[in-house]
Design a protein around this motif. Structure first.
Motif, short mmCIF file in Angstrom:
data_model
loop_
_atom_site.label_atom_id
_atom_site.label_comp_id
_atom_site.label_asym_id
_atom_site.label_seq_id
_atom_site.Cartn_x
_atom_site.Cartn_y
_atom_site.Cartn_z
N THR A 71 34.40 10.72 -76.64
CA THR A 71 35.15 9.61 -77.96
C THR A 71 35.22 11.24 -79.27
OG1 THR A 71 33.12 9.28 -78.12
CG2 THR A 71 34.39 7.88 -77.14
N GLY A 72 34.21 12.09 -79.18
CA GLY A 72 34.85 12.57 -80.63
C GLY A 72 34.29 11.83 -82.13
N GLY A 73 33.62 11.04 -81.60
CA GLY A 73 33.29 10.24 -83.50
C GLY A 73 31.89 10.93 -84.21
N ALA A 74 32.12 10.74 -85.12
CA ALA A 74 31.46 12.20 -85.57
C ALA A 74 29.83 11.43 -85.69
CB ALA A 74 31.45 11.42 -86.68
N TRP A 75 29.14 10.43 -85.62
CA TRP A 75 27.90 9.61 -84.86
C TRP A 75 27.42 11.12 -83.67
CZ3 TRP A 75 26.84 8.67 -79.89
CH2 TRP A 75 28.32 7.90 -79.35
N ARG A 244 25.81 7.19 -93.38
CA ARG A 244 27.37 5.86 -92.68
C ARG A 244 26.76 6.87 -90.69
NH1 ARG A 244 33.43 6.12 -92.92
NH2 ARG A 244 34.11 5.26 -91.38
N ASP A 248 26.65 3.87 -87.99
CA ASP A 248 27.36 4.17 -86.73
C ASP A 248 26.48 3.52 -85.65
OD1 ASP A 248 29.98 4.35 -88.10
OD2 ASP A 248 29.45 6.23 -87.45
N LYS A 251 25.24 0.27 -85.33
CA LYS A 251 26.29 -0.69 -84.89
C LYS A 251 25.71 -0.38 -83.05
CE LYS A 251 29.30 -0.77 -88.46
NZ LYS A 251 31.02 0.10 -88.60
N LEU A 252 26.55 0.73 -82.72
CA LEU A 252 25.74 1.02 -81.14
C LEU A 252 24.64 0.33 -81.07
CD1 LEU A 252 27.17 5.26 -80.90
CD2 LEU A 252 28.08 2.51 -80.13
N ALA A 255 25.72 -3.20 -79.84
CA ALA A 255 25.99 -3.23 -79.18
C ALA A 255 25.64 -2.92 -77.82
CB ALA A 255 27.94 -2.51 -79.19
#
Lengths: 398, 462
Positions: A71-75, A244, A248, A251-252, A255
């Motif tokens: 996914t390549g997210g910053a997190w 942030r 993130d 939020k994960l 989820a």
């Protein structure tokens, strides 16, 4: 000279690892030999609970390592080193599994005992549920997981090389991670069937693997948050880890708390409404003899409470508060593993069994955390050399 | 959550979401010109006429059904759930992509959703309309359909709240309402743009009425953003809940092949899978026909294909777990259903066709070349649409036609009226899409403009 030093270092590491693992298995083995057969199997259950609990964190780390490449997210960039270190501890679990296969299987699993030969249903599934097949599958799982984590850590290290080489290696990792996730999903499903579901060999649920994986990811995520939140207290790291990033991760976490609840509830509702003699005993066992208290605890504290708390945006942006929630969720993860494993063997909630389980988790935990920290500290806590690192840091500043 | 990724930003430079060379004005002009013209292109007219013809078929088959009753369908004992349920589930599954794209991808900060969310949402609404028709007609006397809603009454009517079919009523109607609201709220700023640009007085009045007095003040934008984000948060659970409830329709029954705990997640994945397939089926011709390739780029196709591959693999996992657990259960009925009935029984060609469509064919999506080729993707999306229909057929029919007692087994054959009604809904769906692309901006103008502006800022900063 340098090479010699390096080799020496590696040998030392390896020696230490082996020592810890042997100590670990011996301490269990020693307590398990001798004593009543039921007490023996009781201890093996404690071992299994501890094993599954810590294994979740290690194997979930492997999954997140692949997910972040895909996914390549910053997190993901921020957590990469944690994922790499947790998944590098998987060989420890391979060795512990050897101990289990050698001494524990008949103690734990009804299908491995002689009386299974007289059970009509178990005879029908004996092609799957037998000790050699169990062993071979165990070998396959660990070969897959260890190979994946080894390759990803190795390829990931070369993202730290020259600038021009960087994105290329990340891409290679992503290419490996796609099929890697497929293999992970399949092997983890069967591992969950082998190790936990087959404790009650008559019972089956096709959702089980997915539930196991969801719980595993939740464990790994909570653990990663704990590590990152602790890291963010250090001055030199704090400047990279922004609010942030924690937002993130929060939020994960929310989820995955919801995913776990969704899958648990779906499984329960379908089995409850079907009310079939071959399925419903699983829940009947867990709704009496004191286990119902644990069940209600799970609904409230594994789902409702973290769900409501994690809705808050402010909380998710504060590393310390998020750390508290993550630690709490890790404790609830223990409760869920307990709920899945213990009632299969022990009909009523007993303090002695509970203490023995907690004790097992603590012993294995001390060893595992030691090994984890040992691996984690050998490299920088954040992947500074990652070609996307600067952008990931910038993402956290909002 | 998975925020705009660092690596995606790098990729973006060489592989943009919006083709270079666009300005705020050119985007507005390009999208709104499709709507604000007097001309009806012949291609559009021909397609519309064909679909309107199919809608006539729909009208006739509904009319005949109301005159004669559901006996004109192929359903009977033992297969009481035929095409009606199959098509209901198929359509409602297709209706999942819209909300997923609009709500979940919004919450995930996936900016590529911008060019496709509008028509994916429209597609969702039309698909849910088609889906809703089937259970309504299947009850036999649709004029009593309101009996399914709890309401004060004097004739001792009490809904069966333990039945997932009752939950369906709530889930689907909520989903339809929220999707509609979400679509409409997202349209308001664009409707105002059309109001300002329309030359035709009649059109101006209609757009002015629909845009609810939008003036684009910062207060309007602030309220709008808040409302949109809240709606996104509200509709996210709906994406999962609707198809979960649909899966319960089957899974709470104790028929072999239906009573599987894997159903909820695998139905949800299947819904997203078929929804994305339908988005691709529609997006590829539309972008070609209206020359929107610079707004719906190959990056969009690539991303949608990836979502399709991921959800398709979950669906494949579902099939595999069903089969494995049927064996592992040691239950003779479960084993018979899967290995003798589904895989070798009278409907086995459907089963193997479904495996080919949903599991084998999509493995081509591992290749980047395929993911970026509109033709290949179009073909694959059609294959997936067929595969997902077959899946529902296999689930509904194989389990019912041969359950526990061989003396009560029987075959199911759809009649011409089953097929006509199904074709009719496809016609209705496509006709609505034709109307939509002609009379409503099919791509969100203001969101694309915002994306352009953000890109410019980013470039200025670096």
């Amino acid at each position: 000279m340098k090479l010699a030093m390096k080799l020496h270092d590696q040998a030392k590491t390896l020696g230490l690892l082996l020592f810890l693992v042997i100590l670990n298995s011996l301490s269990f083995g020693a307590t398990m030999h001798g004593g009543e057969p039921s007490a023996k199997s009781d201890l093996w259950v404690s071992f299994l609970i501890a094993y599954v609990f810590w294994f979740h964190i290690a194997a979930g780390g492997l999954a997140f390592l692949m997910i972040q490449y895909l996914t390549g997210g910053a997190w993901g960039v921020m957590g990469r080193r944690v994922f790499e270190a947790t998944s590098s501890t998987l060989p420890v679990f391979a060795i512990l599994l050897v101990a289990m296969v050698t001494f524990g299987v008949p103690n734990l699993y009804e299908w491995a005992r002689p009386e299974a030969a007289h059970d009509v249903i178990l005879q029908k599934k004996s092609a799957y549920l037998n000790v050699p097949a169990f062993t071979i599958r165990g070998v396959i799982y660990f070969v897959v997981w260890i190979a994946l984590s080894f390759l990803l850590v190795k390829l990931g290290a070369s993202t730290s090389g020259a600038e021009s080489e960087g994105p290329h290696s990340r891409k290679k990792c992503a290419v490996l991670s796609g099929p890697g996730m497929v293999l992970y999903g399949l092997t983890m499903t069967f591992a969950s069937i082998d190790w936990v579901m087959s404790l009650e060999p008559h019972w089956y649920s096709s959702l089980y693997g997915a539930l196991f994986v969801a719980g595993q990811l939740l464990s790994a995520l909570a653990f990663t948050i704990v590590v990152l939140a602790v890291l963010s207290r250090k001055q030199d790291i704090a400047k990279f880890l922004g609010k942030r990033h924690f937002h993130d991760y929060g939020k994960l976490l929310l989820a995955f708390v919801m995913l776990w609840a969704y899958l648990s509830f779906s499984q329960y509702l379908i089995i409850w409404s079907g009310n079939l003699a071959e399925e419903v005993p699983y829940y009947l066992k867990r709704l009496q003899g004191g286990w119902e208290k644990l069940a209600i605890t799970l609904i409230i504290a594994h789902f409702a409470l973290p769900f409501l708390i994690l809705l808050s945006r402010d909380l998710k942006r504060q590393p310390f508060l998020l750390l508290l929630v993550a630690v709490f969720i890790l404790f609830m993860r223990f409760c869920e593993v307990l709920f899945l494993v213990r009632p299969a063997v022990t009909t009523s909630l007993s303090l002695s069994a509970l203490l023995s389980d907690l004790f097992a988790v603590a012993i294995m935990g001390v060893c595992w955390i030691f090994i984890f920290l040992f691996i984690f500290q050998k490299r920088s806590p954040l992947p500074f050399e990652d070609p996307t690192f600067a952008e990931a840091v910038a993402h956290g500043r909002h | 959550m998975a925020s705009p990724s660092a690596s995606a930003h790098i990729a973006q430079e060489s592989d943009p979401i919006i083709a270079p060379g666009h300005s705020l004005g050119s985007v507005t002009e390009k999208i709104s010109s499709v709507v604000l013209t007097k001309e009806f292109r012949p291609g559009w007219l021909a397609g519309f006429a064909l679909c309107a013809g199919l809608v006539m078929v729909l009208a006739i088959s509904i009319g005949w059904l109301l005159i004669r009753g559901v006996g004109i369908w192929g359903v009977n004992i033992p297969v009481g759930w035929g095409f009606a349920i199959i098509n209901f589930v198929w359509w409602i599954g297709i209706g999942h992509a819209g909300t997923l794209i609009s709500a979940i991808l919004l919450l995930l900060n996936q900016e590529w959703r911008t060019s496709i969310n509008r028509f994916a949402e429209a597609m969702t609404i039309f698909a849910v309309m088609c889906a809703g028709m089937f259970p309504l007609l299947h009850v036999g006397r649709p004029w009593f359909a309101y009996w399914m809603l709890p309401h004060p009454n004097t004739y001792a009517l009490w809904q069966q709240f333990r039945s997932p079919l009752q939950w369906d009523v709530f889930a689907v109607s909520t989903y339809a309402t929220v999707s509609m609201l979400f679509w409409y709220v997202g349209l308001i700023p664009d409707l105002a743009t059309l109001r300002d640009r329309a030359k035709n007085v009649f059109a101006k009045y209609i757009f002015a009425f629909l845009s609810l007095g939008w003036r684009g003040s910062s207060r309007h934008w602030f309220r709008y953003e808040t409302a949109y984000l809240l709606l996104a948060g509200l509709s996210t659970p709906l994406v999962v809940s609707v198809h979960t409830v649909v899966s319960f329709d089957f899974a709470v029954g104790i028929i072999p092949g239906w009573h599987a705990t894997i159903f909820p997640p695998y139905f949800v994945a299947g819904a997203i899978y078929s929804g994305f397939a339908m988005v691709l089926t529609l997006a590829i011709p539309i972008r070609k026909f209206f020359k929107m390739e610079d707004l719906i780029t190959s990056r969009h196709l690539d991303n949608m294909a990836k979502v399709m591959l991921a959800t398709g693999l979950i669906v494949g996992y579902g099939y595999f777990m069903e089969a494995f657990m049927a064996w592992y259960s040691g239950n003779d009925y479960e084993r018979y259903l899967l290995f003798k009935n589904r895989m070798q029984g009278p409907y086995s060609p459907f089963y193997w066709a479904l495996i080919f469509c949903n599991v084998i064919a999509i493995q081509a999506l591992w290749s980047k070349k395929v993911r970026r080729s509109p033709v290949a993707l179009f073909i694959l999306s059609i294959i997936v649409n067929i595969g997902m229909w077959l899946e529902r057929f296999v689930i509904v029919v194989t389990s019912l036609h041969a359950d526990f007692l061989p003396s009560s087994w029987g075959m199911y054959y759809p009649t011409i009226w089953d097929v006509a009604l199904y074709l009719g809904t496809i016609g209705f769906f496509l006709m609505m899409m034709f109307l939509f692309v002609r009379f409503v901006p099919m791509i969100s103008i203001f969101e694309v403009r915002m994306l352009l502006e953000q890109k410019k800022e980013k470039e200025a900063a670096s």
